[in-house]
Scaffold this active site. Sequence first.
Site, mmCIF file in Angstrom:
data_model
loop_
_atom_site.group_PDB
_atom_site.id
_atom_site.type_symbol
_atom_site.label_atom_id
_atom_site.label_comp_id
_atom_site.label_asym_id
_atom_site.label_seq_id
_atom_site.Cartn_x
_atom_site.Cartn_y
_atom_site.Cartn_z
ATOM 1 C CB VAL A 67 34.418 37.988 48.475
ATOM 2 C CG1 VAL A 67 34.892 39.059 48.870
ATOM 3 C CG2 VAL A 67 34.924 37.368 47.402
ATOM 4 N N GLY A 69 30.485 38.855 47.686
ATOM 5 C CA GLY A 69 30.517 38.384 46.331
ATOM 6 C C GLY A 69 30.729 36.994 46.353
ATOM 7 C CD GLU A 70 29.246 32.501 46.408
ATOM 8 O OE1 GLU A 70 28.486 32.812 47.085
ATOM 9 O OE2 GLU A 70 30.006 31.497 46.633
ATOM 10 C CG ASP A 90 41.478 35.839 34.075
ATOM 11 O OD1 ASP A 90 41.268 36.236 32.898
ATOM 12 O OD2 ASP A 90 40.815 35.404 34.936
ATOM 13 C CB THR A 135 36.472 30.968 40.437
ATOM 14 O OG1 THR A 135 36.321 32.224 39.671
ATOM 15 C CG2 THR A 135 36.565 29.762 39.619
ATOM 16 C CE1 TYR A 136 40.601 31.422 46.126
ATOM 17 C CE2 TYR A 136 40.478 31.784 43.624
ATOM 18 C CZ TYR A 136 40.680 32.173 45.060
ATOM 19 O OH TYR A 136 41.660 33.183 45.254
ATOM 20 C CB ALA A 137 36.843 32.265 47.753
ATOM 21 C CE LYS A 141 39.102 35.635 46.028
ATOM 22 N NZ LYS A 141 39.853 35.959 44.943
HETATM 23 P P1 ADP Z 1 36.634 35.691 40.985
HETATM 24 O O1 ADP Z 1 37.178 34.514 41.407
HETATM 25 O O2 ADP Z 1 35.126 35.693 40.098
HETATM 26 O O3 ADP Z 1 37.443 36.265 39.954
HETATM 27 P P2 ADP Z 1 36.739 36.851 43.340
HETATM 28 O O4 ADP Z 1 36.870 35.865 44.242
HETATM 29 O O5 ADP Z 1 38.203 37.626 43.022
HETATM 30 O O6 ADP Z 1 36.155 36.732 41.910
HETATM 31 O O7 ADP Z 1 35.611 38.014 43.779
HETATM 32 C C1 ADP Z 1 34.361 37.738 43.792
HETATM 33 C C2 ADP Z 1 33.740 39.054 44.142
HETATM 34 O O8 ADP Z 1 33.820 39.494 45.360
HETATM 35 C C3 ADP Z 1 34.220 40.227 43.608
HETATM 36 O O9 ADP Z 1 33.434 40.354 41.901
HETATM 37 C C4 ADP Z 1 33.735 41.556 44.217
HETATM 38 O O10 ADP Z 1 32.346 41.645 44.342
HETATM 39 C C5 ADP Z 1 33.944 40.723 45.664
HETATM 40 N N1 ADP Z 1 35.353 40.967 46.002
HETATM 41 C C6 ADP Z 1 36.531 40.449 45.769
HETATM 42 N N2 ADP Z 1 37.456 40.822 46.416
HETATM 43 C C7 ADP Z 1 37.293 41.926 47.046
HETATM 44 C C8 ADP Z 1 37.914 43.029 47.730
HETATM 45 N N3 ADP Z 1 39.193 43.096 47.900
HETATM 46 N N4 ADP Z 1 37.353 44.202 47.768
HETATM 47 C C9 ADP Z 1 35.935 44.303 47.594
HETATM 48 N N5 ADP Z 1 35.091 43.265 47.118
HETATM 49 C C10 ADP Z 1 35.971 42.141 46.714
#
Ligand code: ADP
Length: 366
Positions: free
Chosen positions: A30, A23-24, A138, A26-28, A45
């Site tokens: 994943v 995943g991608e 949020d 806002t600031y990281a 993250k």
């Molecule tokens: P945002 O900053 O956009 O709210 P996050 O940084 O929390 O999103 O996470 C981005 C994406 O990474 C999530 O939508 C999900 O796909 C994946 N992700 C984040 N945390 C987890 C987790 N604990 N387990 C599995 N996937 C995760």
Amino acid sequence: MADVALEKNASVGKMWTKEKKIGEGTYATVFEGREVATGRKIAIKKIKLGQFKDGISLDAIREIKFLRELRHENVIELLSVYSAKANINLVLEFCQTDLEYLIKNKTLLFLPGDVKSWMQMTLRGLEFCHRNGVLHRDLKPNNLFITSEGVLKVADFGLAREFGDGSMKMTPEVITTWYRPPELLFGARAYSSSVDIWSVGCIFAELMLRVPFFAGASNLDQLKIMYSAMGSPTEAEWPNLKTLPDYVQLDFVPRKPWHLHFSAASPDAITMLKGFLAYNPNKRVSAKEALLNPYFHTSPYPTHPSKLPLPTPGTGVARILAPELNGQGQKHVLKDKKRKKGVDEDDEEDGEGSGTKKVARKLTFG
Ligand code: ADP
């Protein structure tokens, strides 16, 4: 001394492996990974550095700060924080999916007990945050993560902050518009845990309807949609309404019976919903009170997490959000520039708005 700290940090880093990107944020970025000692799946993250003028985004600092303090079954667990090659890594418990995905996946049937269970887990996590003086700011379905055991975890503490007696000045530019309460739409700067409760009400309505209840394109549109669904707020029920900084007088809309929107909901569910979506923040139910509401203690009882609907990994219901499933909510987030512009008066020097653009995400939960 510094060498000892570096060695310790390096040894912490070796406890986890990073595998594929999932995943991608806002600031990281994943990644899925594993704990070396046990082989259990985790999420890492990796915080993007360098794009913010002070090095690390305020969202990241908030997330680390609050997740280090909050330990609860229904709050995502931060297992570790370590740095490697000038990056900061947050190790989180791994989750399979999130509530937005479940709501949009129309192949999954929700029973009234399922909705009750997700609501109960959300409120338990939130009650713990509020009891510890933390506002989430949020809450929305895609910040409610679900583990492979069906347990719901409140996640994304990037906009969270402490709150006190209600006199503290804070920014009203928090909470994604569709889940934002009327007092913030009217620019209130002194607010409390009731802002999160309004979001919980919107999530509850969305779980019953399977579409967002108030899906406005702007603050004003959001208020108009709210009024047309529930009727206008009156000064009798919310005496301070007109003193709010950005108050605007809109056309009067008479009250409408709730069962017009929620024809299948039980009377208990409607009473609960009214408690969350009271216009006057002081009349909104608290998380603690909500958990005691008869809605949670009468049949059908909340479904056990292990019995809740979940897409089965590897059976074709891919966790990668297809465009049609990922449409409105994600576009909305992309459009909602203010979502990450929340800058509290005491945070202003942090320039939280700078560079914190929400990026489109692929959700790949293994
Ligand atoms: P945002 O900053 O956009 O709210 P996050 O940084 O929390 O999103 O996470 C981005 C994406 O990474 C999530 O939508 C999900 O796909 C994946 N992700 C984040 N945390 C987890 C987790 N604990 N387990 C599995 N996937 C995760």
